[in-house]
Design an enzyme around this catalytic site. Sequence first.
Site, short mmCIF file in Angstrom:
data_model
loop_
_atom_site.label_atom_id
_atom_site.label_comp_id
_atom_site.label_asym_id
_atom_site.label_seq_id
_atom_site.Cartn_x
_atom_site.Cartn_y
_atom_site.Cartn_z
N ARG A 43 0.83 -1.22 0.00
CA ARG A 43 0.00 0.00 0.00
C ARG A 43 0.86 1.26 0.00
NH1 ARG A 43 -3.27 -3.74 2.94
NH2 ARG A 43 -1.54 -3.78 4.38
N ASP B 176 9.61 -6.36 -5.33
CA ASP B 176 8.69 -6.98 -4.37
C ASP B 176 8.46 -8.40 -4.87
OD1 ASP B 176 5.81 -5.84 -2.56
OD2 ASP B 176 6.35 -7.90 -2.97
N THR C 191 8.71 -2.37 3.31
CA THR C 191 8.35 -3.76 3.62
C THR C 191 8.02 -3.86 5.11
OG1 THR C 191 10.56 -4.42 4.31
CG2 THR C 191 10.12 -4.51 1.95
N CYS D 138 11.07 4.91 5.98
CA CYS D 138 9.90 5.30 6.79
C CYS D 138 9.06 4.06 7.08
CB CYS D 138 9.06 6.33 6.05
SG CYS D 138 9.85 7.94 5.93
N ARG E 205 10.36 0.45 8.88
CA ARG E 205 10.72 -0.07 10.20
C ARG E 205 12.23 -0.03 10.36
NH1 ARG E 205 6.58 0.89 11.74
NH2 ARG E 205 5.02 -0.35 12.81
N ASP F 138 12.77 7.74 9.56
CA ASP F 138 11.67 8.03 10.48
C ASP F 138 11.57 6.95 11.56
OD1 ASP F 138 9.25 9.41 11.29
OD2 ASP F 138 8.11 7.74 10.43
N GLU G 66 13.66 2.63 19.64
CA GLU G 66 12.99 3.94 19.60
C GLU G 66 12.66 4.40 21.02
OE1 GLU G 66 9.71 3.86 16.82
OE2 GLU G 66 11.05 3.44 15.14
N HIS H 281 9.51 8.85 14.26
CA HIS H 281 8.40 7.94 13.89
C HIS H 281 7.09 8.74 13.70
CE1 HIS H 281 7.14 3.47 14.22
NE2 HIS H 281 6.31 4.11 13.44
N GLY I 29 5.59 9.09 10.59
CA GLY I 29 4.93 8.75 9.32
C GLY I 29 3.40 8.84 9.39
N ALA I 30 2.83 8.27 10.45
CA ALA I 30 1.37 8.21 10.55
C ALA I 30 0.82 9.29 11.46
CB ALA I 30 0.96 6.84 11.07
P1 NAD Z 1 1.87 -3.70 2.98
O1 NAD Z 1 1.66 -5.01 3.66
O2 NAD Z 1 0.76 -3.12 2.19
O3 NAD Z 1 3.13 -3.81 2.03
C1 NAD Z 1 4.30 -4.48 2.35
C2 NAD Z 1 4.89 -5.00 1.05
O4 NAD Z 1 6.18 -5.53 1.32
C3 NAD Z 1 4.07 -6.12 0.43
O5 NAD Z 1 3.73 -5.80 -0.91
C4 NAD Z 1 5.02 -7.30 0.47
O6 NAD Z 1 4.85 -8.15 -0.63
C5 NAD Z 1 6.36 -6.62 0.46
N1 NAD Z 1 7.45 -7.45 0.93
C6 NAD Z 1 7.44 -8.39 1.91
N2 NAD Z 1 8.67 -8.94 2.03
C7 NAD Z 1 9.45 -8.32 1.11
C8 NAD Z 1 10.83 -8.45 0.76
N3 NAD Z 1 11.61 -9.33 1.37
N4 NAD Z 1 11.30 -7.66 -0.21
C9 NAD Z 1 10.51 -6.76 -0.84
N5 NAD Z 1 9.20 -6.61 -0.56
C10 NAD Z 1 8.69 -7.37 0.42
O7 NAD Z 1 2.33 -2.71 4.14
P2 NAD Z 1 2.29 -1.12 4.11
O8 NAD Z 1 1.02 -0.66 4.70
O9 NAD Z 1 2.68 -0.65 2.77
O10 NAD Z 1 3.45 -0.79 5.18
C11 NAD Z 1 4.80 -0.91 4.83
C12 NAD Z 1 5.69 -0.67 6.04
O11 NAD Z 1 5.49 0.64 6.55
C13 NAD Z 1 5.45 -1.60 7.21
O12 NAD Z 1 6.69 -1.96 7.77
C14 NAD Z 1 4.69 -0.75 8.21
O13 NAD Z 1 4.85 -1.19 9.53
C15 NAD Z 1 5.37 0.58 7.97
N6 NAD Z 1 4.61 1.76 8.40
C16 NAD Z 1 5.30 2.77 8.99
C17 NAD Z 1 4.64 3.92 9.38
C18 NAD Z 1 5.37 5.03 10.05
O14 NAD Z 1 4.79 5.71 10.89
N7 NAD Z 1 6.61 5.30 9.71
C19 NAD Z 1 3.26 4.02 9.15
C20 NAD Z 1 2.59 2.99 8.54
C21 NAD Z 1 3.29 1.85 8.15
C1 MLT Z 2 2.29 1.70 11.77
O1 MLT Z 2 2.80 0.61 11.72
O2 MLT Z 2 1.10 1.90 11.45
C2 MLT Z 2 3.13 2.87 12.12
O3 MLT Z 2 4.26 2.50 12.79
C3 MLT Z 2 2.42 4.01 12.69
C4 MLT Z 2 2.19 4.00 14.17
O4 MLT Z 2 1.38 3.23 14.65
O5 MLT Z 2 2.80 4.80 14.85
#
Ligand code: NAD
Ligand code: MLT
Length: 543
Positions: A151, A171, A204, A231, A233, A257, A262, A281, A283-284
């Site tokens: 996403r 991916d 990822t 941004c 993990r 981020d 943390e 952190h 992002g959200a």
């Molecule tokens: P998602 O599940 O929609 O997408 C993750 C993608 O990673 C999938 O398409 C999957 O096929 C792919 N993937 C898995 N293993 C892989 C690998 N070894 N190599 C390449 N691709 C691989 O998740 P998302 O909602 O897009 O979230 C992505 C990341 O962002 C997660 O780690 C989530 O925790 C993080 N996140 C961070 C914040 C923040 O505040 N910084 C906010 C929301 C999400």
């Molecule tokens: C998440 O995984 O959705 C992000 O890390 C955002 C958060 O919950 O702070």
Amino acid sequence: MFRVLITDNLAPAGLKILQETPGIEVDNRSKLTPAEVREALKTADGIIIRSGTELTPELLEGQQRLKVIVRAGVGVDNINLPTATREGIVVMNTPTGNTTSTAEHTVTMMMALSRNVAAADASMKAGKWDRNKFKGTQLAGKTLAVVGLGRIGLAVAKRAIGLEMNIVGYDPFMSAERAAEHGIELIRDVDEIVTRCDYITVHTPLDDGTRGLINAERIAKMRKGVRIINCARGGIVDETALADALKSGHVAGAALDVFVEEPPSADHPLLKAPNLVLTPHLGASTEEAQEAVSVEAAEIIVGFLIRSEVRHAVNLIPISGAEMADMKPYLDIGYRLGLLLSQLKKSAHVKSARLLYRGDAATKKTKLITAAFTSGLMASADDSGVNIVNAEMLARERGIEITESSSSERGDFSTLVSATVVTDAGEFSAASTIFGNQFLRLVKLGDFHLDAYLDGHLLMYHHIDAPGLIGFMGTVFGKHNVNIAHLALGRKVAGGQAVAVLNLDGAPTPESLAEVSTHDKVTAVETVQLPAAGAPLPWLISG
Ligand code: NAD
Ligand code: MLT
């Protein structure tokens, strides 16, 4: 009343939904120590957390009341999934609410990095006017590598295309055709994509396959002057390798981020590295994203506790409230067949079990029916709290292989679930169907076809088919005051081997069992106890 514990800051809109839902009681407490969380979980049916609470094995083990964990956000890496699953706790997240905000933050970080926004700002606030030191780079025409095309990765790519960047993506779960539809050139090999970009951003999950995905070796393969953004993990990009590459100048800049720890400790090597943009952190962290995940978390926990809906579960197959109503008789059949066979096998050691779904049953979510069967089969194992979430894991841990197959052919019944348990003492099998919409019937026991109720007290006697035997049984149970509600006979030929199943209104006394065994045509007598007809499934919260 279901009690929902909230241990991280949840936006008011979600809290309001919980507080206004009849049957839900909210226990909203933040800044608890791990010991306090463990204590509070003892009286909670569900918990909503964000990233501030870590649910470790120590906190989750032995939590008998806890049924569901909802992560208001995407990453479930702060929840110990194997322990939650073993304890039979469903884990769900809110995958979409913060996608846009996190993608926007990623682009913000990329732009801030390219134009030295943070450093120039700090320099001006220190009284300087340095226009040469902060010369940046233009994004248009540059190549951005997006690792992880889920996403957020796709939302970042879409925005970067708007900035006239060329996008390459990696991916393992994405096809080249689908990537192309998003304007992305899919690269099949992570070692190749790192050589093909001016900027690289990771999106990822953090797991064993992605920890250290961008490591010293891969950074060394990147073009000199590359810029790295994380941004997603902390730990997907190796922090020490990144700090070294920033110091050597091989990497021109990085924007982070998220961090392994943390907040990072004050002596963390990254904090001394040059050309680094950091955010804590965030992002959200927008009003919109926090409200969206808060509302979604509240809705999915209410749906689960009140309507048995399973949405966005990471350790169970999703099922809507309407589907659950349709699935209940099938889950019930699976569970009862598991209970029946676990009692028939007695002390024999189970090696494997196989299920066959025919007709209408084959069109249902059979994996859930198999899980329900396994929960029945494992119910007599020494675990307390076997349920649809943990049964297959518990079976696997005991070396029991559970397999299923389906056939859309109807055969003798419009719907049929057949189960065979393979043990060191041979195979035990049974099959069930549904009459009407809800009447569960046992229609096969071993090789014999019959028609018995699949509930209550069952007495089965194997015998040689002979006149007078049914009368004998009636006399014995009449004498012992046990009422026979239903009798079903299965035989292949008159006068041959046969089995009969008596549905009794009460448990047969040891004396009555001893007496029926004395008949010279009876070769074996067995009893099975199943839940009463229509009894709620023990692990289904709303019956
Ligand atoms: P998602 O599940 O929609 O997408 C993750 C993608 O990673 C999938 O398409 C999957 O096929 C792919 N993937 C898995 N293993 C892989 C690998 N070894 N190599 C390449 N691709 C691989 O998740 P998302 O909602 O897009 O979230 C992505 C990341 O962002 C997660 O780690 C989530 O925790 C993080 N996140 C961070 C914040 C923040 O505040 N910084 C906010 C929301 C999400
Ligand atoms: C998440 O995984 O959705 C992000 O890390 C955002 C958060 O919950 O702070």
